[in-house]
Design an enzyme around this catalytic site. Structure first.
Site, PDB file in Angstrom:
ATOM      1  N   LYS A 291     -98.600  71.077   9.167  1.00  0.00           N
ATOM      2  CA  LYS A 291     -99.584  70.475  10.066  1.00  0.00           C
ATOM      3  C   LYS A 291     -99.464  68.956  10.037  1.00  0.00           C
ATOM      4  O   LYS A 291     -99.262  68.368   8.983  1.00  0.00           O
ATOM      5  CB  LYS A 291    -100.993  70.882   9.614  1.00  0.00           C
ATOM      6  CG  LYS A 291    -101.246  72.381   9.666  1.00  0.00           C
ATOM      7  CD  LYS A 291    -101.468  72.870  11.067  1.00  0.00           C
ATOM      8  CE  LYS A 291    -102.861  72.597  11.533  1.00  0.00           C
ATOM      9  NZ  LYS A 291    -103.744  73.756  11.485  1.00  0.00           N
TER      10      LYS A 291
ATOM     11  N   TYR B  89     -93.131  82.753  21.258  1.00  0.00           N
ATOM     12  CA  TYR B  89     -92.523  82.413  19.969  1.00  0.00           C
ATOM     13  C   TYR B  89     -92.078  83.635  19.173  1.00  0.00           C
ATOM     14  O   TYR B  89     -91.648  83.505  18.036  1.00  0.00           O
ATOM     15  CB  TYR B  89     -93.416  81.516  19.127  1.00  0.00           C
ATOM     16  CG  TYR B  89     -94.860  81.952  18.982  1.00  0.00           C
ATOM     17  CD1 TYR B  89     -95.203  83.126  18.310  1.00  0.00           C
ATOM     18  CD2 TYR B  89     -95.885  81.171  19.508  1.00  0.00           C
ATOM     19  CE1 TYR B  89     -96.515  83.516  18.176  1.00  0.00           C
ATOM     20  CE2 TYR B  89     -97.211  81.546  19.368  1.00  0.00           C
ATOM     21  CZ  TYR B  89     -97.522  82.730  18.702  1.00  0.00           C
ATOM     22  OH  TYR B  89     -98.825  83.104  18.579  1.00  0.00           O
TER      23      TYR B  89
ATOM     24  N   ASP C 141    -100.577  73.704  20.464  1.00  0.00           N
ATOM     25  CA  ASP C 141    -101.997  73.758  20.129  1.00  0.00           C
ATOM     26  C   ASP C 141    -102.782  74.459  21.233  1.00  0.00           C
ATOM     27  O   ASP C 141    -103.349  73.836  22.120  1.00  0.00           O
ATOM     28  CB  ASP C 141    -102.504  72.323  19.921  1.00  0.00           C
ATOM     29  CG  ASP C 141    -103.782  72.289  19.118  1.00  0.00           C
ATOM     30  OD1 ASP C 141    -104.184  73.348  18.596  1.00  0.00           O
ATOM     31  OD2 ASP C 141    -104.366  71.205  18.997  1.00  0.00           O
TER      32      ASP C 141
ATOM     33  N   CYS D  66    -134.288  46.409  23.707  1.00  0.00           N
ATOM     34  CA  CYS D  66    -133.237  47.239  24.299  1.00  0.00           C
ATOM     35  C   CYS D  66    -132.198  46.339  24.979  1.00  0.00           C
ATOM     36  O   CYS D  66    -132.556  45.485  25.801  1.00  0.00           O
ATOM     37  CB  CYS D  66    -133.866  48.185  25.311  1.00  0.00           C
ATOM     38  SG  CYS D  66    -132.669  49.078  26.291  1.00  0.00           S
TER      39      CYS D  66
ATOM     40  N   LYS E 132     -95.426  73.261  16.976  1.00  0.00           N
ATOM     41  CA  LYS E 132     -96.589  74.153  16.877  1.00  0.00           C
ATOM     42  C   LYS E 132     -97.528  73.809  18.024  1.00  0.00           C
ATOM     43  O   LYS E 132     -98.198  72.782  18.023  1.00  0.00           O
ATOM     44  CB  LYS E 132     -97.296  73.985  15.533  1.00  0.00           C
ATOM     45  CG  LYS E 132     -98.417  74.976  15.335  1.00  0.00           C
ATOM     46  CD  LYS E 132     -98.920  74.962  13.906  1.00  0.00           C
ATOM     47  CE  LYS E 132     -99.907  76.079  13.639  1.00  0.00           C
ATOM     48  NZ  LYS E 132    -101.107  76.032  14.459  1.00  0.00           N
TER      49      LYS E 132
ATOM     50  N   CYS F  61    -132.738  46.959  28.940  1.00  0.00           N
ATOM     51  CA  CYS F  61    -133.940  46.683  29.738  1.00  0.00           C
ATOM     52  C   CYS F  61    -134.908  45.755  29.032  1.00  0.00           C
ATOM     53  O   CYS F  61    -135.957  45.422  29.573  1.00  0.00           O
ATOM     54  CB  CYS F  61    -134.640  47.979  30.119  1.00  0.00           C
ATOM     55  SG  CYS F  61    -135.556  48.698  28.764  1.00  0.00           S
TER      56      CYS F  61
ATOM     57  N   CYS G 170    -135.178  53.005  22.626  1.00  0.00           N
ATOM     58  CA  CYS G 170    -135.802  52.090  23.561  1.00  0.00           C
ATOM     59  C   CYS G 170    -137.116  52.720  23.984  1.00  0.00           C
ATOM     60  O   CYS G 170    -137.171  53.917  24.246  1.00  0.00           O
ATOM     61  CB  CYS G 170    -134.882  51.900  24.772  1.00  0.00           C
ATOM     62  SG  CYS G 170    -135.721  51.272  26.225  1.00  0.00           S
TER      63      CYS G 170
ATOM     64  N   GLU H  55     -89.850  74.834  15.325  1.00  0.00           N
ATOM     65  CA  GLU H  55     -90.436  74.845  16.677  1.00  0.00           C
ATOM     66  C   GLU H  55     -91.708  74.000  16.664  1.00  0.00           C
ATOM     67  O   GLU H  55     -92.444  74.036  15.681  1.00  0.00           O
ATOM     68  CB  GLU H  55     -90.852  76.278  17.074  1.00  0.00           C
ATOM     69  CG  GLU H  55     -89.722  77.253  17.175  1.00  0.00           C
ATOM     70  CD  GLU H  55     -90.239  78.705  17.272  1.00  0.00           C
ATOM     71  OE1 GLU H  55     -91.371  78.926  17.746  1.00  0.00           O
ATOM     72  OE2 GLU H  55     -89.481  79.597  16.856  1.00  0.00           O
TER      73      GLU H  55
ATOM     74  N   CYS I 164    -135.792  52.329  32.185  1.00  0.00           N
ATOM     75  CA  CYS I 164    -134.747  51.584  31.471  1.00  0.00           C
ATOM     76  C   CYS I 164    -133.414  51.720  32.179  1.00  0.00           C
ATOM     77  O   CYS I 164    -132.964  52.827  32.475  1.00  0.00           O
ATOM     78  CB  CYS I 164    -134.622  52.078  30.030  1.00  0.00           C
ATOM     79  SG  CYS I 164    -133.167  51.435  29.175  1.00  0.00           S
TER      80      CYS I 164
HETATM   81  S1  IVH Z   1     -95.151  81.911  14.946  1.00  0.00           S
HETATM   82  C1  IVH Z   1     -96.004  85.548  12.305  1.00  0.00           C
HETATM   83  N1  IVH Z   1     -94.577  79.777  16.358  1.00  0.00           N
HETATM   84  O1  IVH Z   1    -100.019  79.002  15.369  1.00  0.00           O
HETATM   85  C2  IVH Z   1     -95.985  84.200  12.873  1.00  0.00           C
HETATM   86  N2  IVH Z   1     -96.846  80.305  15.990  1.00  0.00           N
HETATM   87  O2  IVH Z   1    -101.407  78.978  12.813  1.00  0.00           O
HETATM   88  C3  IVH Z   1     -96.476  84.129  14.241  1.00  0.00           C
HETATM   89  N3  IVH Z   1     -98.417  78.782  17.105  1.00  0.00           N
HETATM   90  O3  IVH Z   1    -101.294  82.269  15.560  1.00  0.00           O
HETATM   91  C4  IVH Z   1     -96.661  82.756  14.725  1.00  0.00           C
HETATM   92  N4  IVH Z   1     -96.915  77.494  18.020  1.00  0.00           N
HETATM   93  O4  IVH Z   1    -100.970  80.985  17.753  1.00  0.00           O
HETATM   94  C5  IVH Z   1     -95.544  80.547  15.835  1.00  0.00           C
HETATM   95  N5  IVH Z   1     -93.959  77.961  17.637  1.00  0.00           N
HETATM   96  C6  IVH Z   1     -94.908  78.723  17.119  1.00  0.00           C
HETATM   97  C7  IVH Z   1     -96.257  78.442  17.330  1.00  0.00           C
HETATM   98  C8  IVH Z   1     -97.201  79.261  16.740  1.00  0.00           C
HETATM   99  C9  IVH Z   1     -98.202  77.726  17.879  1.00  0.00           C
HETATM  100  C10 IVH Z   1     -99.739  79.285  16.719  1.00  0.00           C
HETATM  101  C11 IVH Z   1     -99.901  80.768  16.858  1.00  0.00           C
HETATM  102  C12 IVH Z   1    -100.313  81.270  15.498  1.00  0.00           C
HETATM  103  C13 IVH Z   1    -100.862  80.028  14.884  1.00  0.00           C
HETATM  104  C14 IVH Z   1    -100.797  80.098  13.370  1.00  0.00           C
END
Ligand code: IVH
Length: 667
Positions: free
Chosen positions: A311, A221, A113, A403, A111, A406, A421, A109, A427
């Site tokens: 990441k 999630y 942000d 500057c 991740k 000015c 400056c 999935e 300025c």
């Molecule tokens: S699963 C026990 N799935 O990432 C696992 N987390 O770094 C529960 N996050 O606290 C998390 N997208 O806030 C999961 N597709 C995703 C996610 C996700 C973002 C965040 C979530 C978690 C943090 C961990």
């Protein structure tokens, strides 16, 4: 249409739009239905149900956060920073399960942000929402979460589980983030650094009305606490179930068997997809899909052994440093900006990078013509990491003597890396920024004079300094882009309204280097009048609580500058005023209105005890003797101040006299 049908209809339209991204109604029809709903509810409040779309912004602003305990701990994820680390994670999991890695079903999935949120549904109705907090205890944020249209107020099922805790990410889509910062720019308010901060700040808003105006989304999630939910065997089934209950789907989820090659191609695919997604993602979450396998793997510390977050790295690229420009900021500080041969990094083409200051340039050993490595992490402006190769015809980077805006002399601030400056209010480059600072909400609060308008007026030459604000006419404004007669009138009205201010606010608005809101207030409170501040010596200023030598020096220099003084005079002539700072209690004290000076060494009291004593009697204690001094207390070895006092015929007391007058003898 009856009330319930109306609720159902609007909820369906919201779902089509906010969950499926497929609008099914014209705006006008939607608005009319919503209006009808509100009218009906106003007439028959007894009809209102908790799932009515009207209830999203209904909540009152909160004045404190209520703690909420998570009955099922909210875990976090272990991070992996490379493919090898990711693969090793699942090899270990497979080994624990006595399986081979490529027989594990993996679910990937994006991740998202944003921030983790837990939603509690009681018999299908949203009962409360909480932040993750430390995983055990979070904060109740129901009031803002309810405003998110992709959070169903009621689950879309006739047989809801008794308890269902849905966990997922609240985030701000890229477009909404851009819009929010555009508005912030126009309203002269603070910009958010990235979509994650914007989302977190919005969820933690006390006032749900503000949250409602910002376009947050929620994507689930997983599950937390449940009672009476179906028995699932796969994680992916849970996500499908949640979608059927009315939640959004995370885009670009994939199921595959966990071979090394599969992780490689999934990562490559997601790397390409990333820039095309409407929301910011900072990695990929890989999970073991089988729930029985998940529970036999269990947890270590705060994270599961069945899921890992891969990441995305901060992105780096190499390019040539073409030149370095110096930009002049509001306080006159010259900031070097690297101009680069355009390079594609982190999904965008970059041609500028920050260099902070000359020390940084020296540390990097940077010269024009060098090949440099730049890094872009998330949405921040790229920075220069290192010199990769010296240029064949490299030239040193020099700070301009004058500057760039000015032409006033540039000086290095003593003991600091910064070059500044030497002009202040006059300025040009500092101008627009200074005007913005001056007009901002924290200071003169000229509500309708926002950044955009300031820049327009500035570029047309109509606003050069803060004093010019007061001679703006209707014609100056009304012809400009986005300004009609009415809005121009509003601008002038807000300028007039802002003329009644406070001394501390005005002083802060001048933007004296290092003198912020609090420092300005302390100075105002201490000296009480602008004249006194303008006449204050370095020593006088150092008497003010919390004012150190740097701030004191900046204030003195600022008011020594004739152009600054002329601009201030023009502002005062335009009618900017503030109420006199009079302290009732102090007025009735025996030494009220008097200024005392302490000099030499006192034997019985310390200097600060003597000062406190005098101040408690209503006197002001100054650092230097002038005609305005009332009394000088001279201790042992009193020097030039005593001489000045005698010269000016000012009353002098020695310590014994001082004690006899103000301290009762013991016994
Ligand atoms: S699963 C026990 N799935 O990432 C696992 N987390 O770094 C529960 N996050 O606290 C998390 N997208 O806030 C999961 N597709 C995703 C996610 C996700 C973002 C965040 C979530 C978690 C943090 C961990």
């Amino acid at each position: 249409m009856n009330y319930q049908d109306l609720v159902t209809q609007i909820t369906q339209w919201d779902h089509d739009y906010y969950v499926l991204d497929q609008p099914t109604v014209a705006d006008a029809e939607y608005d009319l239905a919503f209006r009808t709903l509100l009218d009906l509810e106003a007439e028959h409040p007894e009809l209102i149900t908790p799932e009515s779309p009207s209830q999203r912004v209904g909540a009152k602003a909160i004045d404190d956060y209520v703690k909420i305990e998570h009955r099922v701990k909210m875990l976090s994820l272990a991070n992996a920073f490379s493919l090898d680390e990711t693969y090793a994670f699942f090899e270990k999991a497979a080994k624990d399960l006595t399986l081979s890695a490529d027989s594990l079903k993996i679910y990937s999935e994006p991740k998202l942000d944003g921030l983790a949120i837990s939603l509690h549904y009681d018999h299908g109705l949203l009962s409360y929402a909480a932040t993750r907090g430390d995983g055990l205890v979070g904060e109740d944020v129901t009031h803002t979460i309810k405003t998110i249209k992709s959070v169903p107020l009621k689950l879309a099922t006739v047989h809801p589980p008794e308890t269902l805790e849905v966990r997922g990410e609240v985030f701000m889509p890229k477009q909404a983030f851009e819009k929010l910062n555009q508005q912030a720019l126009q309203n002269n308010t603070k910009l958010f650094v990235n979509p994650r901060n914007a989302a977190a700040g919005t969820v933690r808003q006390m006032n749900p009305k503000i949250a409602a105006e910002r376009d947050l989304q929620f994507i689930p999630y997983g599950l937390g606490e449940t009672l009476g939910a179906p028995a699932f065997t796969q994680h992916s089934e849970i996500l499908a179930f949640l979608h059927s209950l009315g939640f959004r789907k995370n885009p670009h989820c994939y199921a595959f068997l966990g071979s090394y090659e599969a992780f490689v191609s999934n990562y490559e695919l997601m790397e390409q997809t990333r820039a095309l997604l409407p929301m910011q993602i900072d990695g990929i979450v890989y999970k073991v899909d089988d729930l029985a396998q998940q529970s036999s793997l269990g947890f270590i510390a705060r994270s599961p052994k069945w899921a890992v977050a891969r990441k995305f790295p901060a992105e780096n690229s190499v390019t040539e440093l073409l030149s370095v420009d110096f930009q002049v900021g509001r306080t006159g500080v010259l900031t070097p900006v690297a101009r680069l041969a355009p390079v594609f990094v982190g999904g965008v083409t970059v041609s500028n990078a920050t260099l902070h200051n000359m020390d940084e340039i020296e540390r990097l050993g940077l010269q024009i013509g060098d090949m440099i490595e730049i890094q872009r992490a998330g949405d921040v402006i790229p920075k220069v990491v290192q010199v990769v190769e010296h240029g064949a015809h490299r030239t040193p980077i020099v700070v301009p003597e004058h500057c760039p805006a000015c032409n006033a002399l540039v000086k290095q601030t003593e003991g600091q890396a910064a070059f500044r400056c030497t002009a202040d209010l006059s300025c040009g480059a500092q101008g627009a920024e200074r005007i913005r600072h001056y007009a901002s909400r924290k200071f003169m609060n000229i509500a309708n004079l926002g950044t955009k308008l300031i820049e327009l007026l500035y570029s047309t030459g109509r606003l050069k300094t803060i004093a010019d604000i007061y001679s703006l006419s209707l014609e100056d404004i009304s012809g400009l882009e986005g300004q009609g007669e009415k809005s121009a009138e509003n601008v002038l009205a807000s300028i007039t309204a802002s003329k009644h201010t406070k001394l501390g606010t005005f002083l802060g608005a001048l933007g004296i280097h290092e003198v912020g809101e609090e420092g300005a207030k302390s100075i105002a409170q201490y000296f009480k009048t602008l004249d006194a501040i303008m006449a204050a010596s370095l020593e006088d200023l150092m008497q003010v609580p919390d004012i150190g030598p740097v701030m004191a020096k900046n204030v003195v220099e600022f008011f020594q500058n004739a152009e600054n003084k002329a601009i201030i005079a023009a502002i005062l002539a335009a009618g900017v005023t503030w109420p006199a700072i009079a302290d009732q209690a102090i007025d009735s004290l025996p030494l009220a209105g008097q200024t005392w000076v302490l000099t030499g060494t006192l034997q019985q009291l310390t200097r600060s005890e003597a000062k406190a004593l005098l101040e408690s009697l209503g006197a002001k204690v100054a650092g230097s003797v002038s005609k305005k001094t009332s009394v000088v207390v001279a201790g042992v070895k009193a020097g030039s101040k005593l001489a000045t006092a005698q010269e000016l015929g000012i009353k002098v007391m020695d310590e014994a006299e001082f004690l006899a007058e103000f301290v009762s003898a013991p016994g």
